[in-house]
Design an enzyme around this catalytic site. Structure first.
Site, PDB file in Angstrom:
ATOM      1  N   GLU A   1      37.841  33.294  54.485  1.00 18.63           N
ATOM      2  CA  GLU A   1      38.306  32.241  55.396  1.00 18.63           C
ATOM      3  C   GLU A   1      38.609  33.062  56.912  1.00 18.63           C
ATOM      4  O   GLU A   1      38.379  32.251  57.702  1.00 18.63           O
ATOM      5  CB  GLU A   1      39.505  31.219  54.875  1.00 18.63           C
ATOM      6  CG  GLU A   1      40.696  32.198  54.626  1.00 18.63           C
ATOM      7  CD  GLU A   1      41.923  31.183  54.171  1.00 18.63           C
ATOM      8  OE1 GLU A   1      41.836  29.987  54.466  1.00 18.63           O
ATOM      9  OE2 GLU A   1      42.673  31.870  53.576  1.00 18.63           O
TER      10      GLU A   1
ATOM     11  N   THR B   1      52.161  36.953  45.493  1.00 22.74           N
ATOM     12  CA  THR B   1      51.445  36.243  46.612  1.00 22.74           C
ATOM     13  C   THR B   1      49.870  36.497  46.343  1.00 22.74           C
ATOM     14  O   THR B   1      49.498  37.820  45.929  1.00 22.74           O
ATOM     15  CB  THR B   1      51.390  37.162  47.960  1.00 22.74           C
ATOM     16  OG1 THR B   1      50.550  36.401  48.752  1.00 22.74           O
ATOM     17  CG2 THR B   1      51.430  38.706  47.988  1.00 22.74           C
ATOM     18  N   ILE B   2      49.069  35.712  46.372  1.00 19.99           N
ATOM     19  CA  ILE B   2      47.619  35.795  45.953  1.00 19.99           C
ATOM     20  C   ILE B   2      47.057  36.589  47.089  1.00 19.99           C
ATOM     21  O   ILE B   2      46.013  37.227  46.810  1.00 19.99           O
ATOM     22  CB  ILE B   2      46.926  34.621  45.931  1.00 19.99           C
ATOM     23  CG1 ILE B   2      46.770  33.851  47.007  1.00 19.99           C
ATOM     24  CG2 ILE B   2      47.388  33.682  44.771  1.00 19.99           C
ATOM     25  CD1 ILE B   2      45.497  32.793  47.083  1.00 19.99           C
ATOM     26  N   ASP B   3      47.679  36.978  48.283  1.00 26.49           N
ATOM     27  CA  ASP B   3      47.163  37.588  49.354  1.00 26.49           C
ATOM     28  C   ASP B   3      47.030  39.017  49.145  1.00 26.49           C
ATOM     29  O   ASP B   3      46.387  39.988  49.933  1.00 26.49           O
ATOM     30  CB  ASP B   3      47.602  37.419  50.593  1.00 26.49           C
ATOM     31  CG  ASP B   3      47.874  35.764  51.149  1.00 26.49           C
ATOM     32  OD1 ASP B   3      46.834  35.161  50.750  1.00 26.49           O
ATOM     33  OD2 ASP B   3      48.495  35.479  51.696  1.00 26.49           O
TER      34      ASP B   3
ATOM     35  N   LEU C   1      42.391  25.433  44.134  1.00 24.85           N
ATOM     36  CA  LEU C   1      41.713  25.833  42.669  1.00 24.85           C
ATOM     37  C   LEU C   1      41.911  27.237  42.404  1.00 24.85           C
ATOM     38  O   LEU C   1      42.117  27.542  41.213  1.00 24.85           O
ATOM     39  CB  LEU C   1      40.422  25.151  42.581  1.00 24.85           C
ATOM     40  CG  LEU C   1      40.084  23.759  42.823  1.00 24.85           C
ATOM     41  CD1 LEU C   1      38.816  23.595  42.190  1.00 24.85           C
ATOM     42  CD2 LEU C   1      41.291  22.827  42.078  1.00 24.85           C
TER      43      LEU C   1
END
Lengths: 418, 418
Positions: B244, B139-141, B296
């Site tokens: 975000e 996960t990029i989180d 991206l």
């Protein structure tokens, strides 16, 4: 050292490789033992007499400029008007050049800069001041006349094609249960060069980007939405690349359709991608994501095109050579000798053939249906993104970019109150 | 070939390196002569019995997966609920696994996937079906419990830091006459890991990003705008990185402040960066640009972190080893042995320690004023973006990414009407 100095300045929106041009200018001047001054913030630095002695930059830093994005000396958005309208400014420029014994003036920018360089050269002649002015090409917009392509464009084009190919793999993987439409907003207010470059990301009709929207064609919402629907039904997902400059048949910018107010009555900044994404969501009901790379696309030196870097350095070297040879009021331009193998050479073009002209994209580069590029566009574009020229990275995992922090040289004139 | 098959599936938002994990799974299984099936579109492929024989993928393609972003087998956003609520689906899963003699199930995803793998393992025991379930982290989180970091995060972090450093050079060059404030929107709905990674782009207080907004801190508009003004007055320009997920003191997402209607009454998609940019423009009057990299940032394999690629492959290899050794209901996790030099190793964690937990960012990673990262954050983050692992590029100037297009293997069960 040769007698006289060379003045270099950067102008307009910067690129991933304008500093490569600066690096080549400095290296070529050094090898010819010419002293180089640089103006801070473009022509404003010349007007303000805010100059640095670029000959004092350590050689390692000069070399590192070749892989550093941004504009190391500062650039500016500042257009000089006609000599009649802005005569005092042009005369001030000549004064500053004379005070620092500047015999060669290299202005690195786009159309406007070519025009400024041309006018300065004309005024110098009128004042009988011996000056050789050279315009040095630079713009990601690829809209300069004469030259086959513009340094800065190839790297932005490569960034665009690579990013679209990568995002498309993401969308394709998720489309079954998540995002089906992805919209990418490319720079290009007047011409769709960067949007066209996105077309290099795929080959077949089902490859991304399946839809490109060009400013050269009227934006027709119904036709666009119908095409998105067709693509999603056939492929399962759809990547749209839209040029920021697309307009409807009445000439209204689609980007201006957004920019209303938000729920709190605050200014809402929009843009083309957010608008298109909203329309796809509202009318077709697909889950949609969108991206606005903005400055990332013109500063992404980490994924620069080697062709572009080579050309940026070649125009820098040639600019010094043309200057010292006295080729006044010219610009080094890139001439394409052949597509395959791609071969190019540097020539000298008169500035008056470049200044205030704009190269548009050939109609034959856009597919008949308006949603993609042709084989001719591919032949033109592909060599420009070819080759990699990554910057060196540090132990910290980041590119080793340099900044230049020289003190201004002493002023020889009273202050300027422009 | 060993008796029985191994089933591999990808889940949730994809990353630049989840295919590197897949590549390692396939290579490790091959070296141990284990047949591998892959489910298309994650757990849905297993439910639908939409499986491909991954043992048939040519070795060159398997290797190329290691440098290809996206999710080669398709991923999904599909969460199985509790065994009580979704019992029929779990039973269907067991049925499909049994029909294809699956003895090892590897589910590559985040928290939810760890939970699914855990439940499948429990139900298999209940049905007395011999199955080893392994969760494989991704996960990029960066929000998985137990593991020191998550494969996928390091590459997104590197993209963020590199992009912010590059854009800052652009803004710095133009600030005298053009854009003074640039806003970058980073993914991270609940935790500010990627926004924090942007902090690696600079070192000193005047380096970009001068302001980071974290979801861990309440967004205070007045304080933010005052800080922007201070930075612009001191430095001349300001780069803001906003997560975000930032919210005001009443818990309202700032992103939702946008999303009104445009001048034509159409849905206006906004986001945090566009909102902040609008507020800076309206209240401070600075020219402002903003970027929303969106997908991206999680697909930019071209600027992947070598540390991340290495770890993504290590968890893939370990997952196969743990599976074959019968370490049921575990996940290979990354344990940090030391910061400097950075050393790490792979361990096995029980899935129940991972499933449904969320790792938040330590409070000590955010500077007291809330606008930047601490030295502790830097020590943690920096090794994760270290090293480059660029994909090979073709003659066309584009990365050589691969796609897998295998026919589904024959179904052995009636269709699923889930």
């Amino acid at each position: 050292m040769a007698s006289g100095t060379l003045l270099y300045a950067q102008s307009g929106g910067v690129t991933a490789v304008i500093n490569a041009t600066a690096s080549a200018v400095l290296q070529e001047a050094r090898s010819r033992r010419v002293k180089v001054l640089a103006a801070r913030n473009g022509i404003l630095g010349a007007l303000r007499e805010d100059l640095v002695d670029a000959s004092k930059i350590p050689l390692a830093t000069v070399r590192a400029l070749a892989h550093t994005p941004g504009g190391a000396f500062g650039s500016c958005r500042y257009k000089l008007k006609s000599v009649e309208a802005d005569r005092a400014k042009y005369e001030r420029l000549i004064e500053v050049l004379r005070a620092h014994d500047v015999r060669w003036f290299l202005y690195n920018g786009g159309n406007d800069s070519a025009d400024t360089a041309l006018k300065v050269s004309q005024l110098a002649q009128e004042f009988d001041y011996p000056l050789t002015c050279i315009g040095v090409p630079k713009t990601i917009d690829n809209d300069l006349a004469v030259t086959d392509c513009c340094p800065g464009f190839g790297s932005a084009a490569k960034y665009t094609a690579v990013s679209v190919r990568e995002a498309a793999l993401d969308v394709a993987a998720m489309a079954d249960t998540s995002t089906k439409v992805f919209v990418y907003e490319a720079m290009g207010r007047h011409a769709g060069w960067l949007a066209a470059a996105a077309g290099l990301a795929g080959q077949g009709p089902d490859d991304a980007p399946q839809i490109i929207l060009f400013p050269e064609r009227d934006y027709d919402e119904a036709a666009f939405l119908a095409q998105v629907k067709r693509v999603v039904e056939r492929v399962g997902w759809c990547v749209v690349v839209a040029s920021e400059g697309i307009r409807d048949k009445d000439g209204r910018f689609v980007a201006d359709a957004g920019g209303g107010q938000d729920a709190f009555g605050h200014t809402q900044l929009g843009g083309v991608a957010s608008h298109l994404a909203g329309r796809v969501k509202d009318t077709l009901g697909y889950k949609v994501h969108w991206t606005l790379p903005d400055y990332l696309q013109r500063s992404a030196r980490h994924v620069a095109s080697k062709t572009d870097v080579d050309q940026a350095m070649a125009v820098g070297r040639a600019a010094v050579q043309f200057a010292l040879a006295g080729h006044n009021a010219t610009m080094p331009t890139i001439r394409r000798m052949s597509d395959a193998p791609y071969r190019w050479t540097i020539e000298a073009a008169p500035l008056e053939r470049v200044a205030n002209h704009e190269k548009t994209m050939p109609a034959g580069f856009i597919r008949r249906d308006g949603f993609g590029i042709t084989a001719a566009a591919r032949r033109y574009l592909e060599p420009l993104i070819r080759g990699e020229a990554p910057p060196p990275y540090g132990r910290d995992g980041l590119p080793k970019y340099v900044t230049i922090d020289l003190p201004a040289i002493g002023k020889r004139l009273p202050g300027w109150n422009g």
